[in-house]
Design a protein around this motif. Sequence first.
Motif, mmCIF file in Angstrom:
data_model
loop_
_atom_site.group_PDB
_atom_site.id
_atom_site.type_symbol
_atom_site.label_atom_id
_atom_site.label_comp_id
_atom_site.label_asym_id
_atom_site.label_seq_id
_atom_site.Cartn_x
_atom_site.Cartn_y
_atom_site.Cartn_z
ATOM 1 N N ALA A 1 102.908 -25.327 23.586
ATOM 2 C CA ALA A 1 101.608 -24.942 23.959
ATOM 3 C C ALA A 1 101.311 -23.836 22.819
ATOM 4 N N ARG A 2 102.323 -22.887 22.622
ATOM 5 C CA ARG A 2 102.041 -21.749 21.573
ATOM 6 C C ARG A 2 101.770 -22.720 20.308
ATOM 7 N N ARG A 3 102.629 -23.425 19.957
ATOM 8 C CA ARG A 3 102.416 -24.176 18.698
ATOM 9 C C ARG A 3 101.218 -24.671 18.598
ATOM 10 N N ALA A 4 100.822 -25.682 19.519
ATOM 11 C CA ALA A 4 99.672 -26.424 19.313
ATOM 12 C C ALA A 4 98.257 -25.338 19.231
ATOM 13 N N MET A 5 98.225 -24.042 20.167
ATOM 14 C CA MET A 5 97.098 -23.342 20.080
ATOM 15 C C MET A 5 96.865 -22.559 18.895
ATOM 16 N N ARG A 6 97.820 -22.522 18.127
ATOM 17 C CA ARG A 6 97.756 -21.836 16.830
ATOM 18 C C ARG A 6 97.604 -22.825 15.749
ATOM 19 N N HIS A 7 97.611 -24.016 15.876
ATOM 20 C CA HIS A 7 97.567 -25.113 14.785
ATOM 21 C C HIS A 7 96.158 -25.138 14.195
ATOM 22 N N PRO A 8 96.043 -25.042 12.720
ATOM 23 C CA PRO A 8 94.569 -25.161 12.257
ATOM 24 C C PRO A 8 93.720 -26.067 12.515
ATOM 25 N N LEU A 9 94.421 -27.319 12.730
ATOM 26 C CA LEU A 9 93.451 -28.241 13.277
ATOM 27 C C LEU A 9 92.996 -28.222 14.816
ATOM 28 N N VAL A 10 93.960 -27.694 15.377
ATOM 29 C CA VAL A 10 93.448 -27.579 16.682
ATOM 30 C C VAL A 10 92.350 -26.475 16.817
ATOM 31 N N LYS A 11 92.446 -25.328 16.437
ATOM 32 C CA LYS A 11 91.600 -24.423 16.298
ATOM 33 C C LYS A 11 90.293 -25.117 15.689
ATOM 34 N N GLU A 12 90.543 -25.796 14.673
ATOM 35 C CA GLU A 12 89.087 -26.202 13.927
ATOM 36 C C GLU A 12 88.467 -27.064 15.056
ATOM 37 N N TYR A 13 88.803 -28.057 15.732
ATOM 38 C CA TYR A 13 88.314 -28.795 16.580
ATOM 39 C C TYR A 13 87.897 -28.251 18.048
ATOM 40 N N ALA A 14 88.958 -27.022 18.559
ATOM 41 C CA ALA A 14 88.300 -26.021 19.525
ATOM 42 C C ALA A 14 87.128 -25.468 19.275
ATOM 43 N N GLY A 15 86.772 -25.147 18.096
ATOM 44 C CA GLY A 15 85.507 -24.477 17.351
ATOM 45 C C GLY A 15 84.327 -25.271 17.612
ATOM 46 N N LYS A 16 84.603 -26.664 17.574
ATOM 47 C CA LYS A 16 83.457 -27.608 17.805
ATOM 48 C C LYS A 16 83.467 -28.170 19.174
ATOM 49 N N ALA A 17 84.183 -27.582 19.938
ATOM 50 C CA ALA A 17 84.034 -28.294 21.529
ATOM 51 C C ALA A 17 83.146 -27.388 22.327
ATOM 52 N N ASP A 18 82.652 -28.002 23.339
ATOM 53 C CA ASP A 18 81.768 -27.424 24.529
ATOM 54 C C ASP A 18 82.479 -27.105 25.462
ATOM 55 N N ALA A 19 83.952 -27.614 25.793
ATOM 56 C CA ALA A 19 84.604 -27.060 26.851
ATOM 57 C C ALA A 19 85.976 -27.306 26.673
ATOM 58 N N ILE A 20 86.857 -26.612 27.086
ATOM 59 C CA ILE A 20 88.356 -26.848 27.233
ATOM 60 C C ILE A 20 88.993 -27.157 28.592
#
Length: 417
Positions: free
Chosen positions: A104-123
């Motif tokens: 979970a920590r690895r995923a939430m810090r991954h650049p690609l995950v953060k890029e697409y989280a910034g485009k999301a409407d909800a998590i």
Amino acid sequence: MIIAPYWCDPQHLGQYRIERFVRWLSASGVVVTIIASAEQETFSKMEWGHLICIPDPLGIYGKKSDQRFSSNVQPKHAFVVKVRRRLRLLAYALLSPDPGVLWARRAMRHPLVKEYAGKADAILSSSFPESVHVAASHLAFRFQLPLLVDMRDGWLDEPMKPLLVSSALQRWREGLTEKRILKQASLITVTSERWKKMLVERLPFCREKTVAITNAYPPGSQLPHVIKKDQGRHLQLMYAGRIFSSRAERKIADLLHPLLEGLPKAHGNLIFVGDLSTAEIAGLRSWEERFRAINWTIEIRSLVPRQAVLELLTNADGLIMLSSSQASIPAKLFDYLVSGHPILAIASMDSIVGEISARLPQLFVAEYENIENATKRIEQFINACQECITYPLPDEFSDESTRQQFMAAFFDAVEKS
């Protein structure tokens, strides 16, 4: 965005629920991005959106080998099982809320995950394991997005992790994490009204944002064509899946003792299909002689893929399940419903399964702590099996019914946030 490390394992129970969410959201025009675990880091464009796979440092998640379905797989040696169990307990003690928190920590810090989280409407995150909520909470806070928490099981209510039962310190630690995440959540979904009741009684602030959305039987399900069975044919009763539970200790006797007392002294077969442990197999074998005395055999079959299990269920005369939970609706119930056959649940009448049976004629509940009650209910169940009664599919647990509930709750939560 959906945090679901187990997405790439088609046999994982959590994958079935997330698959429904993805299908429903996609049909409504929502582009979905799933964050999952796999052996290699990959990014894939899918029909429904995007799949980002982040390697799991502990190898907990991911697609399992097809050897699981092989009859040649030998049970693990008792010593190996014991060592792995102790290592697992140690990992849960050191890593809170569970070992999956490293992924979970690895995923939430991954650049690609953060890029697409910034485009999301909800998590959205769906547990078990609870570590998925840690990643989702972090991303939702960082990008100021509504957090949608789906709890397939209770966290501190009827906990699945033994350490939460045995350690007050662990309950306190995880209780703080659970309270913080659920306060942050815009929507909390649980899989039964009983789970909602237990959660709200413990954390009253969850009342207005918690919705019970059960699991469902597969979409497009139709009752099988009923073939009149030969009257001289032995009854075939089937149990699919594991017997022992992660949430609470269940004993083989809880299942087999009521059956031994209640089954008619006529020829019949008890068939167990699933990824049974060495202890479960040994437990079943220890009862074989007693069942032979009443002309019943116990047959153990290896695990097969889910679709093959659904086909096996239709060929049985009746289906059996065991539930020791007060709040959980066993996942196998929804697959059982599609067969149209009578279902015998060894469970408490005070549980959610007992509550459902009052409005579901297909479901016969026999209480394992009340043999007199169990004997009567098993007799009624056997009569229904012998009469080849086929029960209609209940709308309450249909894919469409649960879809409407989920989508209404989803859009309401997103719009309010």
